[in-house]
Enzyme design. Structure first.
Site, short mmCIF file in Angstrom:
data_model
loop_
_atom_site.label_atom_id
_atom_site.label_comp_id
_atom_site.label_asym_id
_atom_site.label_seq_id
_atom_site.Cartn_x
_atom_site.Cartn_y
_atom_site.Cartn_z
CD GLU A 31 -2.64 1.38 0.08
OE1 GLU A 31 -3.33 0.46 -0.38
OE2 GLU A 31 -2.56 2.50 -0.46
NE ARG B 220 0.43 11.19 -0.64
CZ ARG B 220 0.14 12.23 -1.41
NH1 ARG B 220 1.03 13.20 -1.57
NH2 ARG B 220 -1.03 12.34 -2.02
CE LYS C 69 5.06 1.13 1.63
NZ LYS C 69 4.28 2.32 1.47
CG ASN D 139 7.89 4.12 2.00
OD1 ASN D 139 7.25 4.81 1.22
ND2 ASN D 139 7.32 3.48 3.01
CB CYS E 135 5.88 4.67 6.33
SG CYS E 135 4.23 3.98 6.44
CE LYS F 224 1.42 13.06 5.84
NZ LYS F 224 1.66 12.37 4.62
N1 LIG Z 1 0.30 4.13 8.13
C1 LIG Z 1 0.66 4.33 6.87
O1 LIG Z 1 0.67 5.45 6.37
C2 LIG Z 1 1.05 3.18 6.00
C3 LIG Z 1 1.13 3.35 4.61
C4 LIG Z 1 1.49 2.27 3.82
C5 LIG Z 1 1.78 1.05 4.40
N2 LIG Z 1 1.72 0.92 5.74
C6 LIG Z 1 1.99 -0.39 6.33
O2 LIG Z 1 0.75 -1.00 6.65
C7 LIG Z 1 0.90 -1.81 7.84
C8 LIG Z 1 -0.09 -1.35 8.87
O3 LIG Z 1 0.22 -0.04 9.25
P1 LIG Z 1 -0.79 0.86 10.10
O4 LIG Z 1 -0.20 2.21 10.18
O5 LIG Z 1 -2.16 0.68 9.56
O6 LIG Z 1 -0.69 0.10 11.52
P2 LIG Z 1 -1.61 0.30 12.81
O7 LIG Z 1 -0.74 -0.01 13.95
O8 LIG Z 1 -2.33 1.61 12.72
O9 LIG Z 1 -2.72 -0.84 12.66
C9 LIG Z 1 -2.47 -2.21 12.77
C10 LIG Z 1 -3.67 -2.85 13.45
O10 LIG Z 1 -3.53 -4.28 13.35
C11 LIG Z 1 -4.09 -4.86 14.52
N3 LIG Z 1 -3.59 -6.26 14.60
C12 LIG Z 1 -2.33 -6.69 14.77
N4 LIG Z 1 -2.29 -8.05 14.72
C13 LIG Z 1 -3.56 -8.48 14.51
C14 LIG Z 1 -4.18 -9.76 14.35
N5 LIG Z 1 -3.47 -10.88 14.38
N6 LIG Z 1 -5.50 -9.79 14.17
C15 LIG Z 1 -6.25 -8.68 14.13
N7 LIG Z 1 -5.72 -7.44 14.25
C16 LIG Z 1 -4.39 -7.34 14.42
C17 LIG Z 1 -3.65 -3.94 15.62
O11 LIG Z 1 -4.47 -4.07 16.76
C18 LIG Z 1 -3.79 -2.56 14.94
O12 LIG Z 1 -5.06 -1.95 15.20
C19 LIG Z 1 2.36 -1.68 8.27
O13 LIG Z 1 3.09 -2.71 7.71
C20 LIG Z 1 2.76 -0.36 7.62
O14 LIG Z 1 4.14 -0.30 7.37
C21 LIG Z 1 1.35 1.93 6.56
#
Ligand SMILES: NC(=O)c1ccc[n+]([C@@H]2O[C@H](COP(=O)([O-])OP(=O)(O)OC[C@H]3O[C@@H](n4cnc5c(N)ncnc54)[C@H](O)[C@@H]3O)[C@@H](O)[C@H]2O)c1
Length: 445
Positions: free
Chosen positions: A151, A154, A207, A211, A263, A324
């Protein structure tokens, strides 16, 4: 089509809501029961433009569901997205895949019909292949495929980025999985976004490479700003001058206090760790990590210097805490290091952020919370602009300056033009531009 999304954080919630908007029946699973309860009560736990409406509308339409029960969500789902966190592993810089593998095991236990299991979390090269082996070992009988679909959204414009991405990348070894993902993303590809099918490894590397490259541009412009501070030149003009070169472009050439967020810091560290482990050290990315850590570490000294060497006993107003603008995410935000350092050195910190609230965050223990930027600046010795919120751009700077004990500003986002600041009483320090001296003497303390 029934779709399950494991993890209802920034990525899972936005993806789930957008997929429901396309008309799919989406079940978002999170192990955090409080989060699920809040969502079911109609409260969206993150600040993201357009997300509330999307969540509420699709819940009302009966297409978007939130649950802690992975089993019922995954049962008969044709597509299962894994969107759990992949933080930096304790003890080294690699990505911690514990949540991903845990989710994969839970999914494997439940598979009951063909599903494609899709990594949307940012995962190091080799992960999709390992997940395939892991699930196969747990469920030799199951019918499934794995796909890597990183994904690129941003934070701050996550909904818009999901709905209008520059490209969609899918790593897969199966035509069947490709067809499901083609159907899922059809509402987006119809409007022109390219769908790039590739192997697992390339998808995963795309990905981290994206980044890493963007983080490198930020580290580059930050050091260029430092150079401007030493030798003269205005970073805004220099960045514009290089940005007009079509081979370079203007994006990600704004200096700042050091990149943060969920990220860039962790993904650059993980990319460097992967490359080290593979015996192909990525020294450029290692340098980016080092430069950014150093920049954030030097913020305290920058503030101290602006205050003639000491912050003790000073009242310091911080405008913006999030890493940000347009988000409430504090992960690796410069404020998380700077605010406790100032407090520990004897400063009184008064903070204002349009959306961030203390929420018991330990980094902000003892911080006084203001309701407006003007409230934060009242009686302060310095105002530090840490986040580039739009509402700070329109502040009445003369009013702000007049309410302070002395009109000193450290603008770590270069929000204001030198011409604009020159009309105010501020002593103004920004990044890579000339310091503006006071036009009026400081008020006596
Ligand atoms: N935040 C961003 O801007 C962004 C953008 C692109 C990619 N990513 C990637 O996406 C992934 C998620 O990032 P995020 O920012 O959404 O994380 P986050 O911490 O906001 O959300 C992750 C969620 O997953 C839940 N979780 C963990 N293990 C679980 C399981 N076994 N069953 C059910 N729920 C579970 C947690 O409780 C949490 O609510 C990461 O790998 C990140 O690098 C993030």
């Amino acid at each position: 089509m029934k779709i399950a999304v494991i993890g209802a954080g920034y990525v899972g919630l936005v993806s789930g809501a957008c997929l429901a908007e396309f008309g799919f029946d989406v079940f978002c699973v999170d192990q955090d029961a409080r989060r699920v309860d809040e969502l079911n009560a109609g409260r969206v736990p993150i600040h993201e433009a357009g997300l509330d409406n999307l969540v509420h509308g699709n819940m009302r339409a009966g297409r978007l569901h939130f649950t802690t029960e992975l089993k019922s969500a995954v049962s008969h789902a044709e597509a299962i997205f894994i969107a759990v966190s992949t933080p930096t592993r304790r003890g080294d810089d690699a990505a911690d895949l514990a949540y991903v593998h845990q989710a994969a095991s839970q999914i494997a236990e439940t598979l009951d019909g063909y599903s494609v299991i899709i990594t949307k979390s940012t995962v190091p090269v080799g992960t999709a292949r390992k997940l395939k082996e892991q699930i196969r070992a747990l469920r030799p009988d199951a019918e499934f495929d794995v796909a890597a679909n990183p994904e690129f959204l941003r934070e701050g414009s996550a909904v818009d980025d999901f709905l209008r991405p520059d490209r969609i990348v899918v790593g897969s070894e199966s035509k069947r999985a490709q067809e499901i993902l083609r159907r899922i993303y059809q509402p987006i590809t119809m409007t022109g976004a390219p769908l790039i099918f590739t192997d697992f490894e390339s998808a995963e590397l795309i990905k981290y490479a994206a980044n890493g490259y963007l983080a490198m541009r930020l580290a580059f412009v930050n050091q260029l700003a430092d150079l401007c501070e030493k030798v003269g030149g205005d970073i805004a003009v220099v960045a514009k001058g290089i940005g007009h070169d079509k081979r370079i472009g203007h994006h990600y050439l704004q200096p700042g206090p050091g990149f943060g967020g969920s990220c860039f810091p962790k993904d650059t560290r993980a990319l460097a760790a992967t490359a080290r482990e593979a015996g192909a050290p990525f020294s450029v990315i290692e340098a980016v990590v080092g430069a950014n850590d150093k920049r954030k570490g030097a913020l305290f000294a920058r503030v101290s210097k602006a205050l003639e060497g000491t912050v003790a006993g000073k009242r310091i107003a911080i405008l913006g805490l999030a890493f940000k603008a347009e988000t409430d995410d504090l992960r690796e935000a410069p404020a998380i290091d700077l605010v406790p350092a100032l407090a520990q050195a004897g400063a009184a910190v008064i903070a204002y952020d349009p959306v961030v609230r203390s929420n018991g965050n330990r980094a902000f223990a003892g911080v006084e919370w203001a309701k407006t930027a003007y409230g934060a600046a009242k009686g302060a010795d310095v105002v530090i602009v840490l986040t580039e919120w739009n509402e700070f751009r329109g502040l009445d700077l003369s009013k702000l300056a007049k309410s302070m004990r002395r009109p000193l500003m450290l603008d770590l986002r270069n929000l204001y033009s030198i011409a604009e600041i020159a009309k105010t009483p501020f002593t103004y320090h920004s990044l890579g531009r000339h310091t503006i001296r006071p036009l009026m003497p400081a008020k006596a303390s």
